[in-house]
Design an enzyme around this catalytic site. Sequence first.
Site, short mmCIF file in Angstrom:
data_model
loop_
_atom_site.label_atom_id
_atom_site.label_comp_id
_atom_site.label_asym_id
_atom_site.label_seq_id
_atom_site.Cartn_x
_atom_site.Cartn_y
_atom_site.Cartn_z
N GLY A 1 103.89 40.16 114.10
CA GLY A 1 102.92 39.65 113.13
C GLY A 1 102.24 38.40 113.68
O GLY A 1 102.91 37.51 114.20
N THR B 1 106.48 32.94 114.85
CA THR B 1 106.52 33.73 113.60
C THR B 1 106.39 32.81 112.39
O THR B 1 107.02 31.74 112.36
CB THR B 1 107.80 34.59 113.42
N ASP C 1 107.63 33.52 109.74
CA ASP C 1 108.88 33.70 108.98
C ASP C 1 109.91 32.61 109.28
O ASP C 1 110.84 32.41 108.51
CB ASP C 1 109.50 35.07 109.29
N MET D 1 104.99 35.82 102.18
CA MET D 1 105.62 36.61 103.25
C MET D 1 106.91 35.96 103.76
O MET D 1 107.22 34.82 103.41
CB MET D 1 104.65 36.77 104.42
N GLY D 2 107.58 36.66 104.62
CA GLY D 2 108.80 36.11 105.23
C GLY D 2 109.90 37.13 105.36
O GLY D 2 111.01 36.80 105.78
N ARG D 3 109.61 38.35 104.93
CA ARG D 3 110.57 39.46 105.04
C ARG D 3 111.93 39.07 104.46
O ARG D 3 112.02 38.86 103.26
CB ARG D 3 110.69 39.85 106.51
N LEU E 1 96.29 36.11 104.53
CA LEU E 1 95.62 34.80 104.53
C LEU E 1 96.57 33.70 105.00
O LEU E 1 96.19 32.79 105.72
CB LEU E 1 95.11 34.45 103.12
N GLN E 2 97.85 33.83 104.58
CA GLN E 2 98.81 32.76 104.89
C GLN E 2 99.11 32.66 106.39
O GLN E 2 99.55 31.63 106.86
CB GLN E 2 100.10 32.95 104.11
O1 F6P Z 1 106.78 39.16 110.96
C1 F6P Z 1 105.82 38.37 110.38
C2 F6P Z 1 105.25 39.01 109.12
O2 F6P Z 1 104.05 38.32 108.82
C3 F6P Z 1 106.21 39.05 107.95
O3 F6P Z 1 106.20 37.88 107.20
C4 F6P Z 1 105.71 40.22 107.17
O4 F6P Z 1 106.74 40.83 106.40
C5 F6P Z 1 105.27 41.15 108.25
O5 F6P Z 1 104.91 40.36 109.35
C6 F6P Z 1 104.10 42.02 107.86
O6 F6P Z 1 103.79 42.81 108.93
P1 F6P Z 1 102.50 43.71 109.04
O7 F6P Z 1 101.30 42.82 109.02
O8 F6P Z 1 102.67 44.44 110.31
O9 F6P Z 1 102.53 44.59 107.83
#
Ligand code: F6P
Length: 416
Positions: free
Chosen positions: A15, A144, A146, A192-194, A304-305
């Site tokens: 990401g 990242t 995250d 975000m941040g999984r 955006l973030q």
């Molecule tokens: O790994 C960084 C990240 O931005 C996470 O926060 C998020 O869950 C993921 O990527 C989203 O990934 P993608 O843009 O591939 O859907």
Amino acid sequence: MASKKRNVIVGQSGGPTSVINSSLAGVYKNAIERGFDKVYGMLHGVQGLLDEQYVDMSTQIHSDLDIELLKRTPSAFLGSCRYKLPEIHENMEIYDRIFEILDKLEIDSFIYIGGNDSMDTIRKLSDYAIVKGHKQKFLGVPKTIDNDLALTDHTPGFGSAAKYIAASTKEVIRDALGLTYKKEMITVMEIMGRNAGWLTGAAALAKTEECEGPDLIYLPEIAFDVDDFLAKVKELLQKKSSIVIAVSEGIKLADGRYVCELSGGGDYVDAFGHKQLQGTAAYLAGFLGAEIGCKTRSVEFSTLQRSASHMASRVDIEEAFMVGGAAVKAADEGYNGNMVVIDRVSDDPYMSSAGIYDVHRIANEEKLVPREWVNKEGNYVTKDFIDYVKPLIQGDYQPIMVNGLPRHLVLDMKKK
Ligand code: F6P
């Protein structure tokens, strides 16, 4: 005249962030200053490299102004990928193919800018090089939003995303307060941040002299209980009419299901087995609206973030640049199979330096928010958390404005 060193190849993976290109700029500048002959950029990481997709970076960067533009350009300049290399014993041909391309390009150092999944690529390639006696060195540059990489104090990209989240949370709170004359409203923001709540917790930084900050913060590290959540929101509504809640995209129920899956999200799964998490705030806003009967709104910060480079933190941009350069230095000094880390030297004044760790200790690991940095009820972060993040959002890095908008540096395939 001293002979030129061999070449460097750099790729971006996973990401993107708003400062990932500052690391790319750091790699490029340092490699040229150290006397490497060429710096190649893989297009779409190792996946593109396998198709021999790469660019000579000197066709893209012509001046110091281009370096400055690159540092301020969000998203992966070279294109990213989410590509998982097979285990070495599963498919040697892929590895042979990669090394054939690296030999053809006379590569000395392979630098990969990415998160924990991307460090898996560095781990495998450096292991393969050692086993097969290849001379190339493989170094990782952390990246990242995250902030979930092990052994580094924090990751480039996190500070700028945290700054954007905190600033936007202040704006969302102001907007909601202006709308709640004699009526109630609940706003749920999705961050975000999984599986790591670092970025969601950063919403707490919105609490400043003139802003009370979000009312509740839910991180993925703590099991989410829908009934407790509803009871807490109802209790708050007894005291105030505007409630603003920050939730991580990755909050999960005690049984392990993501909250976003309750509304049908999470179907798409990437090469590393990560579900696409989306729809948590929309689900919860709908749920609260139905249960309480008041106006609700969901705000998904989404991409955006991680691309708001107009809001980047100076500390973050500079550290991103530093770790890019440090990776080239490490490779030039003979390191292999390592990732550069950021060590926090002091909080006030904030100072950091670059260190280095074995990538085997970082690849595929996830650094989560420690339990003691979340309050007992599991619905807010503590002062220690805030003190940790605050230095990382400091300072601005003004965009270069053209006709009222930030100017970016974009890949010119015609020059390739
Ligand atoms: O790994 C960084 C990240 O931005 C996470 O926060 C998020 O869950 C993921 O990527 C989203 O990934 P993608 O843009 O591939 O859907």
